[in-house]
Write an enzyme that holds these catalytic residues in place. Structure first.
Site, mmCIF file in Angstrom:
data_model
loop_
_atom_site.group_PDB
_atom_site.id
_atom_site.type_symbol
_atom_site.label_atom_id
_atom_site.label_comp_id
_atom_site.label_asym_id
_atom_site.label_seq_id
_atom_site.Cartn_x
_atom_site.Cartn_y
_atom_site.Cartn_z
ATOM 1 N N LEU A 14 -32.882 -74.147 34.011
ATOM 2 C CA LEU A 14 -33.935 -74.913 33.349
ATOM 3 C C LEU A 14 -33.252 -75.630 32.204
ATOM 4 O O LEU A 14 -32.456 -75.023 31.488
ATOM 5 C CB LEU A 14 -35.042 -74.000 32.820
ATOM 6 N N ASP A 15 -33.545 -76.925 32.024
ATOM 7 C CA ASP A 15 -32.850 -77.642 30.962
ATOM 8 C C ASP A 15 -33.315 -77.159 29.592
ATOM 9 O O ASP A 15 -34.289 -76.410 29.472
ATOM 10 C CB ASP A 15 -32.972 -79.158 31.122
ATOM 11 N N VAL A 16 -32.622 -77.574 28.570
ATOM 12 C CA VAL A 16 -32.833 -77.022 27.227
ATOM 13 C C VAL A 16 -34.261 -77.221 26.737
ATOM 14 O O VAL A 16 -34.784 -76.403 25.978
ATOM 15 C CB VAL A 16 -31.818 -77.654 26.236
ATOM 16 N N THR B 22 -36.997 -77.290 28.681
ATOM 17 C CA THR B 22 -37.948 -76.732 29.635
ATOM 18 C C THR B 22 -38.070 -75.231 29.414
ATOM 19 O O THR B 22 -37.073 -74.549 29.195
ATOM 20 C CB THR B 22 -37.513 -77.019 31.085
#
Length: 315
Positions: A169-171, A173
């Protein structure tokens, strides 16, 4: 071969690599560990089955040999790339002989690194699986040059192996992140052929037109190829903010955000609420984790069509 220096006590490499508390303090600022979600015990029948599963061990002879660098990395000696460098440098011995790239090892093999014995870890039991409610601002990586907080800083230590995140999960999210000690399980769940659904709650600035929602499910063209949602449902909202639920079967970088951006809408909040048949527990707050009991892990392995040791079941 593989003996420690004369007059020195024999030490296990896995113990030797553990940093002291003073070394850990120098590496990075202390990060508060995630709290474990406390739940009521299930009924006695489930408890008894979970205990039996916990106590079950696979016969070591049933474990198939794996590549040497993979076994070393899984045992916490170092990364696969680092282990490959050690093998090429002649620093790894297998049964007293210098190892070469491509060598495979099993539970019966004796491995040493730089003269130190390696206690390899083998999947002879069910792996551990935890559900973590990732917070915004945390990275899904082991090393960050900028020293930012990673999920592995927050999670409890896995003493006998190492945690592997199922996807990223990106930073910015948040939401459900599955983490396991089984690399085979992680690879299975992430492989495109498994087609695990990912469901997200999405808050955007603005609102989609009905035709745009239909187009999102039919498919659009992004810079790295076509993309589409399996489903999209409007969830209402207030003012300029609107919520949607979307389901997608891929895990490409920022794909959900980019699909909305294609229609000129900016995602201001993105939360993963489901991965496959595993949902984000309602009581699991941001920054908390829940560890599946053995019966629940067995169900995940069955859903993934894997044996206890992570091998694909024979058809």
């Amino acid at each position: 071969m593989g003996q420690a220096g004369q007059g020195e006590p024999r030490r296990d490499w896995n113990e030797e690599r553990q940093p002291t508390s003073r070394q850990q303090d120098k590496r990075a600022p202390k990060v508060e560990r995630a709290k474990k979600l406390r739940v009521r015990d299930p009924n006695q029948q489930i408890l008894d089955r979970a205990q039996r599963l916990r106590d079950t061990r696979v016969d070591m002879e049933q474990i198939e040999p794996v590549r040497l660098q993979k076994a070393l990395a899984a045992s916490g000696v170092g990364s696969r790339r680092e282990m490959e460098e050690w093998i090429e440098a002649g620093l790894i011995l297998v049964n007293g002989k210098k190892a070469t790239l491509g060598d495979r090892v099993g539970p019966q093999d004796r491995v040493t690194a730089k003269g130190n014995p390696i206690r390899l870890k083998w999947p002879d039991r069910l792996p551990r699986v935890i559900l973590y409610h990732k917070q915004e601002g945390e990275l899904v990586t082991r090393d960050d040059p900028e020293g930012r907080v990673t999920i592995f800083d927050r999670l409890p230590q896995a003493k006998s192996s190492r945690w592997v995140a199922v996807g990223r999960l990106d930073v910015n999210t948040s939401g459900l992140l599955i983490v396991t000690t089984s690399g085979e399980l992680a690879n299975r769940l992430m492989h495109p052929s498994f087609e695990a659904e990912r469901e997200y709650a999405v808050r955007v600035l603005g609102q989609l037109e009905p035709e745009q929602m239909k187009e999102m499910t039919r498919g659009i063209e992004l810079e790295d190829g076509p993309a589409h949602f399996q489903r999209i449902v409007e969830q209402g909202g207030e003012g300029v903010n609107h919520w949607y639920r979307v389901v997608i079967k891929e895990g490409r970088n920022r794909e959900v955000r980019r699909i909305f951006e294609h229609f000129g809408l900016t995602v201001s909040r993105l939360i993963r609420v489901r991965f496959g048949n595993i949902g984000l527990p309602a009581r699991l707050k941001r920054g908390q984790f829940y560890e599946l009991n053995s019966a629940e892990v067995a169900a995940v392995m069955k859903w993934s069509d894997l044996t206890v040791t992570g091998r694909a079941k024979s058809r």
